[in-house]
Design a protein around this motif. Structure first.
Motif, PDB file in Angstrom:
ATOM      1  N   LEU A  66      -1.656  12.759  -3.093  1.00  0.00           N
ATOM      2  CA  LEU A  66      -0.552  11.915  -3.535  1.00  0.00           C
ATOM      3  C   LEU A  66      -0.541  11.746  -5.042  1.00  0.00           C
ATOM      4  O   LEU A  66       0.493  11.498  -5.654  1.00  0.00           O
ATOM      5  CB  LEU A  66      -0.649  10.539  -2.880  1.00  0.00           C
ATOM      6  N   THR A 101      -6.949   0.722   5.475  1.00  0.00           N
ATOM      7  CA  THR A 101      -6.216   1.992   5.602  1.00  0.00           C
ATOM      8  C   THR A 101      -6.077   2.713   4.260  1.00  0.00           C
ATOM      9  O   THR A 101      -5.671   3.869   4.219  1.00  0.00           O
ATOM     10  CB  THR A 101      -4.806   1.758   6.165  1.00  0.00           C
ATOM     11  N   VAL A 102      -6.412   2.020   3.169  1.00  0.00           N
ATOM     12  CA  VAL A 102      -6.301   2.648   1.849  1.00  0.00           C
ATOM     13  C   VAL A 102      -7.149   3.918   1.776  1.00  0.00           C
ATOM     14  O   VAL A 102      -6.808   4.890   1.127  1.00  0.00           O
ATOM     15  CB  VAL A 102      -6.707   1.632   0.760  1.00  0.00           C
ATOM     16  N   VAL A 134      -4.166   6.039  -5.139  1.00  0.00           N
ATOM     17  CA  VAL A 134      -4.883   7.308  -5.064  1.00  0.00           C
ATOM     18  C   VAL A 134      -5.325   7.739  -6.459  1.00  0.00           C
ATOM     19  O   VAL A 134      -6.415   8.279  -6.643  1.00  0.00           O
ATOM     20  CB  VAL A 134      -3.999   8.375  -4.397  1.00  0.00           C
ATOM     21  N   ARG A 169      -7.516   6.044   3.785  1.00  0.00           N
ATOM     22  CA  ARG A 169      -6.904   7.200   4.448  1.00  0.00           C
ATOM     23  C   ARG A 169      -5.761   7.795   3.641  1.00  0.00           C
ATOM     24  O   ARG A 169      -5.131   8.756   4.092  1.00  0.00           O
ATOM     25  CB  ARG A 169      -6.398   6.804   5.829  1.00  0.00           C
ATOM     26  N   LEU A 170      -5.464   7.228   2.486  1.00  0.00           N
ATOM     27  CA  LEU A 170      -4.394   7.800   1.676  1.00  0.00           C
ATOM     28  C   LEU A 170      -4.816   9.184   1.186  1.00  0.00           C
ATOM     29  O   LEU A 170      -5.916   9.351   0.643  1.00  0.00           O
ATOM     30  CB  LEU A 170      -4.097   6.900   0.467  1.00  0.00           C
ATOM     31  N   ILE A 180       0.834  -1.204   0.000  1.00  0.00           N
ATOM     32  CA  ILE A 180       0.000   0.000   0.000  1.00  0.00           C
ATOM     33  C   ILE A 180       0.864   1.247   0.000  1.00  0.00           C
ATOM     34  O   ILE A 180       0.615   2.211  -0.754  1.00  0.00           O
ATOM     35  CB  ILE A 180      -0.951   0.004   1.211  1.00  0.00           C
ATOM     36  N   ARG A 181       1.878   1.212   0.800  1.00  0.00           N
ATOM     37  CA  ARG A 181       2.744   2.384   0.892  1.00  0.00           C
ATOM     38  C   ARG A 181       3.440   2.663  -0.434  1.00  0.00           C
ATOM     39  O   ARG A 181       3.517   3.804  -0.903  1.00  0.00           O
ATOM     40  CB  ARG A 181       3.787   2.178   1.982  1.00  0.00           C
ATOM     41  N   ASN A 229     -13.380   3.705  -2.219  1.00  0.00           N
ATOM     42  CA  ASN A 229     -12.442   3.183  -1.205  1.00  0.00           C
ATOM     43  C   ASN A 229     -12.625   1.678  -1.027  1.00  0.00           C
ATOM     44  O   ASN A 229     -11.674   0.925  -0.821  1.00  0.00           O
ATOM     45  CB  ASN A 229     -12.651   3.903   0.131  1.00  0.00           C
ATOM     46  N   ALA A 233       1.017   3.834  -3.148  1.00  0.00           N
ATOM     47  CA  ALA A 233       0.072   4.842  -2.678  1.00  0.00           C
ATOM     48  C   ALA A 233      -0.376   5.759  -3.807  1.00  0.00           C
ATOM     49  O   ALA A 233      -1.573   6.028  -3.970  1.00  0.00           O
ATOM     50  CB  ALA A 233       0.705   5.643  -1.543  1.00  0.00           C
ATOM     51  N   THR A 234       0.581   6.228  -4.581  1.00  0.00           N
ATOM     52  CA  THR A 234       0.237   7.147  -5.673  1.00  0.00           C
ATOM     53  C   THR A 234      -0.696   6.474  -6.668  1.00  0.00           C
ATOM     54  O   THR A 234      -1.691   7.050  -7.106  1.00  0.00           O
ATOM     55  CB  THR A 234       1.510   7.605  -6.395  1.00  0.00           C
TER      56      THR A 234
END
Lengths: 228, 908
Positions: free
Chosen positions: B903, B895-896, B821, B898-899, B813-814, B830, B817-818
């Motif tokens: 980004l 948690t996705v 998003v 919450r990105l 996910i990290r 989401n 992230a871009t």
């Protein structure tokens, strides 16, 4: 190029290919030869994919050529390994298009980063501070990269490139991610701020950058088309 | 450099925390699990050590004494002594005694069962009636097996008269009205004997109360003042010869004496005119399940003397006769009942032996033979053989067959008749020199109180509710039926020399006097527990005994009771069919358990180590992977590879140290909660273990980092993506994403695969372990002991495996992230994003779990574990892994949402 004096950087018949995701070869540089004199500021121009960045990477010893030689100050960079290679990289200052600041470090921390394994003395930090001062960030020494604008980040990157007092500066599209005004100030830094005698090679497709260099080398499809 | 490491850790707090948590869990798990395994192993070893030695280490029996059933099941039958009468010579016994390593060799020479004379006078106060003649009738009903078996006994009469001459009437003269076999009254009718007891009433005189004397012909009974029923008690007593010295060394038998003196080493029998007079120790305990109910009935027989006149002329022979018809024709009224238990019956025996008990015959009883069907033992019924009791040579056997032997027979009875007939009818007498209480014999560990004790009563318990109900929740005990399922231990102990008096061909027929000893119980010197030295000592001694004597040898050290299921058919006299559990002896249980525990412990530790290492390596590689561009930049700037190495491993070691500090507190708390009782210094090892784990696991990732290329700095994203097709659905996109990041996918699945494989192997081994050791008392106990650490191990293995997968999902996910998003900006919800990410994790986890389960099956079967538990536990582990993967994937995927949307416009 000055007559009689050997070039500082002598790229001879260098070729370099990569493989794309499907395994097909991508010829980034084909039998390219170029010589760069000491103190010269040369712009490598050409469209995207012409091999500009690859030339910088080859000269910066980030990659090895498939064939040919790259001689820098008499030493075959392409053949270097180990300590010699590391030592060579310390004589080169690289400025990236996307700055490549280390997010965990402050501005001054990023400038000190190249020297960190070798010298963590106060003198180094002092020099770093002076460099940041010289690029106009004397009041942002402890700012983290996320709090700096694009232009400020690139300034930090330039200061970082200068910390080792390099003989060569390699800048890959240093203004590519910046607006015109900011780009101008960066160029001023590169060309005006303390780089006397430093050989500068800039990959760019920005004519303004090329105009400020002493020489322009045009690349197309990995080959040198023109050098003037 | 340290500042750099700390700065990086601070910046990626979540990342650092996740890594630290992983190291924490791994270190604490490792420490607690090793402690748990050590604790359990120590507890098990302690249990095994304390339970290692039953009464003796080696059982020696005559060659061929082991039944096929015993050999097939690796067991020693519960009442292994019964049915063994001799077979070992005195010479062989001495050879055993002299075998190197043998400290005690205690022989038992079973002689056989005797029925010494014993009479129990049962008071009948109801017969203390008024003047005149009174006829009383008695119905004796014997019971056994918790009252389920009932059969009619004697039916004697008591005749009370005022006229002393009446008792001299031939028909009324007392003779031993012992019941005939099988039907008392019918045989008695045709016998010479009268089942009458005649009492003369003496009216009060000279201050004395009314007194009753039994048959004035016996003047010594003139002082009896009560009517009583003289009951001849037939109580079978097993006689065995022992060596008093060896028996004392083995069991401290002399300490169980409650009266008299212990047998002397050289004490022997005396040859009297009638036969051998044998000194014996008498057991004060009987474990027989028997009862006698006596119903006292008054009759309406005339009291005016006419009855005695009629009986005076009654013939004594022939049946039925008018006299018997007359007697049986009177109406009866029950005026009282008396119940006698086996204790009262046995007391009569003891009292009888207080003088000298006489026994005209000796009986040998053979072993029970079992059929084996579907794992249930079925004792074979033996046809009754009346000639075993009466008739034939010698003195013709017993006058009357003991009534209790009318019930179903499972054993063959052999009679030994006296040979010495100087007096016309020989017999043996027993001199009670001392009484011993078997319950005072030094006890042993109840877990290893295997049914090998020579003086322990046989017992079997109900194996199903119906049987338990039939037995009123009590165990099945031996009865007075000599040929019953269970036998009693020896009641009479004499010396080997004393036993020779009984088995000598000069006195009784049919014995193998040359080889009188039935079994030898051997203790080996220097045996302390289930350690190698002790085990070898026992094995060496056993081998030597067998080599030198050729006798059958069983190693009983390390045995445990193993319940055997026995299906007993309904008896002839009312006992319903019973399903019983009887403890036989499973040999080598301790060694089996030790081996299983050791193997399990070792595998557990190895697997924990592997899972931990894989998890940490995965975590470390993920960290390095996420910082590839940074490391590339540093290389471009002139860093040496070893500096990169130091930077990478520095972070891992630093986090490990921090995790170790936190882990100390957690370990102490958990140790107390789980009751592991580990010393503080052992728990403190969490810190160095944590650092060691982080360092070891970080080596590969750090080396990887150091081998990075400066060009890594140029990667736009940290992975090279190549989609070979256009996915149509979310699942297809998830699959394509996984394929594009093969290295990371493999790494993530490796951790879970290892965890699930470990889980499957662990669970399979555990199930198999429990299968191996279950079925014995010791094994069942140990099985419960080790379950605790098993549950901890399995739980933590799952946790680590899930954490590894979750860690990878978080990293994914990290790094993306871009991209994620951007999808959201382009219209994905989401929920869809979360589904995408969790689907990737689930596919990875499911694949890893299935492969892990298959590996568990392969390894488990390869280790020789039984298929059923291996397959079952592998299936469960696989399902568990998929569940864990689902949880590990879904939670981070949430948690996705919450990105930050910004980004999409930011640099990668």
């Amino acid at each position: 190029m000055s007559d009689g004096e050997p070039p500082l950087v002598d790229v001879r018949q260098v070729s370099k290919s990569f493989r794309d995701g499907s395994g097909e070869p991508l010829h980034a540089v084909r039998s390219l030869s170029i010589q760069i004199s000491a103190g010269e500021a040369i712009a490598l121009v050409g469209p995207s994919g012409s091999g500009k960045s690859t030339v910088l990477h080859l000269v910066g010893a980030m990659i090895r050529p498939d064939s040919g030689r790259i001689v820098v100050d008499g030493a075959d960079v392409a053949a270097m390994t180990g300590r010699d290679l590391v030592s060579y990289r310390r004589t080169v200052g690289f400025v990236f298009q996307r700055f490549q600041l280390i997010p965990a470090l402050t501005a001054i921390g990023n400038v000190v980063a190249p020297v960190l394994p070798y010298d963590g003395s106060r003198a180094v930090r002092k020099r770093a501070a002076e460099l940041l001062e010289s690029v106009g960030l004397g009041d942002r020494l402890h700012a983290s990269p996320s709090r700096l604008s694009g232009g400020e980040q690139q300034r930090v990157a330039i200061a970082r490139a200068l910390i080792n007092k390099p003989r060569i500066i390699l800048a890959d599209e240093p203004t590519g991610n910046l607006d015109a005004e900011t780009a101008g100030s960066i160029l001023d830094l590169l060309f005006d701020a303390g780089l006397v005698g430093v050989t500068t090679v800039i990959a760019t497709h920005n004519p303004a950058v090329a105009d400020r260099c002493t020489r322009t080398a045009e690349l197309r499809d990995g080959a040198l088309i023109e050098s003037s | 450099m340290l500042a750099y490491v700390l700065a990086q850790a601070r910046r990626s707090l979540v990342r650092t925390a996740v890594l630290g948590l992983g190291i924490l869990v791994a270190a604490v798990s490792f420490s607690l699990l090793t402690a748990s395994v050590r604790t359990t192993r120590a507890q098990v070893r302690g249990t095994l050590s304390s339970s290692y030695r039953p009464a003796y280490d080696i059982l020696v029996r005559p060659a061929g004494a082991q039944s096929a059933l015993e050999r097939g099941r690796g067991l020693v039958q519960a009442d292994f002594e019964s049915g063994i009468y001799g077979g070992i010579t005195n010479t062989q016994w001495r050879q055993v005694l002299k075998t190197p390593g043998v400290s005690v060799a205690a022989p038992i020479a079973n002689v056989g069962v005797v029925y010494p004379d014993a009479e129990l006078d049962v008071p009948v106060p109801q017969a203390a009636s008024g003047p005149g003649e009174h006829l009383f009738r008695f119905h004796l009903t014997w019971s056994a097996t918790q009252g389920t078996a009932r059969f009619a006994g004697e039916e004697p009469f008591i005749f009370v008269t005022d006229n002393p001459d009446t008792c001299s009437t031939p028909f009324l003269q007392h003779a031993d009205p012992e019941p005939a076999y099988p039907n008392t009254l019918a045989q008695a009718q045709g016998s010479d004997e009268s089942p009458f007891y005649c009492f003369v009433r003496h009216p009060p005189a000279n201050g004395k109360p009314t007194c009753y004397s039994f048959d004035p012909a016996y003047s010594d009974s003139a002082n009896q003042c009560t009517v009583y029923l003289p009951l001849i008690v037939h109580f079978p007593l097993l006689v065995a010869g022992i060596d008093p010295v060896q028996e004392n060394r083995l069991l401290h038998l002399s300490k169980s004496l409650v009266d008299g003196v212990y047998l002397g080493e050289t004490q022997t029998y005396t040859q009297a005119d009638w036969g051998p007079d044998v000194p014996v120790l008498l057991s004060t305990r009987s474990y027989v399940d028997a009862g006698l109910t006596i119903a006292v009935q008054s009759t309406n027989a005339p009291t005016n003397g006419t009855l005695s006149q009629r009986l005076a002329h009654a013939p004594l022979r022939g049946a039925p006769t008018a006299a018997w018809t007359l007697l049986r024709g009177y109406r009866t009224t029950t005026v009282g009942t008396d119940a006698l238990n086996s204790r009262a019956l046995y007391t009569a025996v003891i009292d009888g032996l207080a003088g000298r008990g006489e026994a005209p015959n000796i009986f040998s009883i053979a072993s029970v033979h079992y059929g084996d069907r579907a794992g249930v033992l079925r004792p074979q019924i033996v046809p009754d053989d009346p000639s075993a009791w009466t008739g034939g040579g010698g003195n013709g056997g017993m006058v009357d067959v003991p009534i209790n032997n009318v019930d179903t027979h499972f054993r063959v009875i052999t009679r030994h008749d006296p040979v010495n007939s100087v007096a016309g009818a020989g017999y043996a007498t027993f001199e009670d020199v001392g009484d011993f209480d078997p319950t005072k014999l030094p006890g042993f560990s109840p877990l290893s109180a295997v049914p090998l004790g020579a003086y322990d009563p046989a017992a079997a318990t109900g194996a199903d509710p119906a049987s338990r109900a039939a037995l009123h929740g009590q165990p099945l005990r031996p009865t007075l039926n000599l040929a019953g399922l269970l036998t009693s231990p020896p009641y009479l102990l004499t010396t080997l020399a004393g036993a020779h008096g009984l088995t000598s061909e000069l006195n009784f027929s049919g014995f193998d006097d040359a080889a009188p000893i039935s079994v030898i119980r051997v203790r080996v010197a220097g045996v302390t527990g289930p350690d190698k030295t002790s085990i070898n000592r026992v094995k060496t001694a056993a081998n030597l005994i067998h080599q030198r004597t050729g006798l059958a040898v069983d190693i009983t050290a390390g045995s445990s009771p193993a319940p055997q299921t026995i299906a007993v058919p309904a008896s002839r006299y009312g006992t319903p069919p019973l399903l019983l559990h009887e403890n036989w002896v499973k040999k080598g249980v301790v060694l089996l358990i030790v081996g299983a525990v050791d193997r399990k412990s070792l595998l557990l530790l190895v697997l924990i180590l592997v899972v931990t290492a894989v998890f940490l390596t995965n975590a470390g590689i993920s960290v390095v992977h996420s910082r590839r561009r940074e490391f590339g930049t540093l290389l471009c700037l002139g860093w040496r590879p070893r500096s990169i190495f130091g930077l990478a491993i520095g972070e891992l070691v630093g986090v490990g140290a921090l995790a170790g500090v936190v882990g100390l507190a957690v370990a102490f708390a958990l140790s107390a909660t789980l009751g592991l009782h580990q010393p503080a210094w052992q728990l403190a090892l969490v810190l160095p273990v944590s650092v060691a784990l982080a360092t070891t696991a970080g080596l590969a990732p750090a080396l990887l980092a150091a081998q990075g290329e400066p060009l890594d700095v140029m990667e736009q994203t940290t992975t090279s993506r190549q989609r070979s097709r256009t996915p149509r659905r979310l699942t297809g996109l998830a699959w394509a994403n996984l394929q594009a990041t093969k290295a990371r996918t493999v790494l993530a699945s490796l951790a879970l695969y290892t965890g699930i494989a470990a889980l499957a192997i662990l669970a399979g081994i555990s199930a198999s372990f429990h299968g191996d050791v279950n079925g014995t008392v010791l094994g069942d106990y140990v099985s419960v002991q080790v379950r605790h650490s098993d549950y901890i191990s399995l739980g933590l293995a799952l946790l680590l495996a899930g954490a590894a997968l979750g860690d990878t999902v978080v990293l994914s996910i990290r790094e993306r992230a871009t991209e994620l998003v951007t999808l959201r900006v382009n219209g994905w919800t989401n929920r869809s994003l979360a589904q995408l990410v969790s689907t990737e994790g689930l596919i990875t986890g499911a694949a890893a779990s299935i492969l892990g389960g298959l590996t568990g099956v392969t390894v488990g079967l390869g280790l020789g574990e039984p298929a059923n538990p291996v397959l079952a536990t592998a299936a469960l582990a696989t399902l568990g892994g998929i569940l864990v993967a689902a949880i590990a994937s879904i939670l981070p995927a949430i948690t996705v949402a919450r990105l930050p949307i910004g980004l999409a416009a930011a640099e990668a």
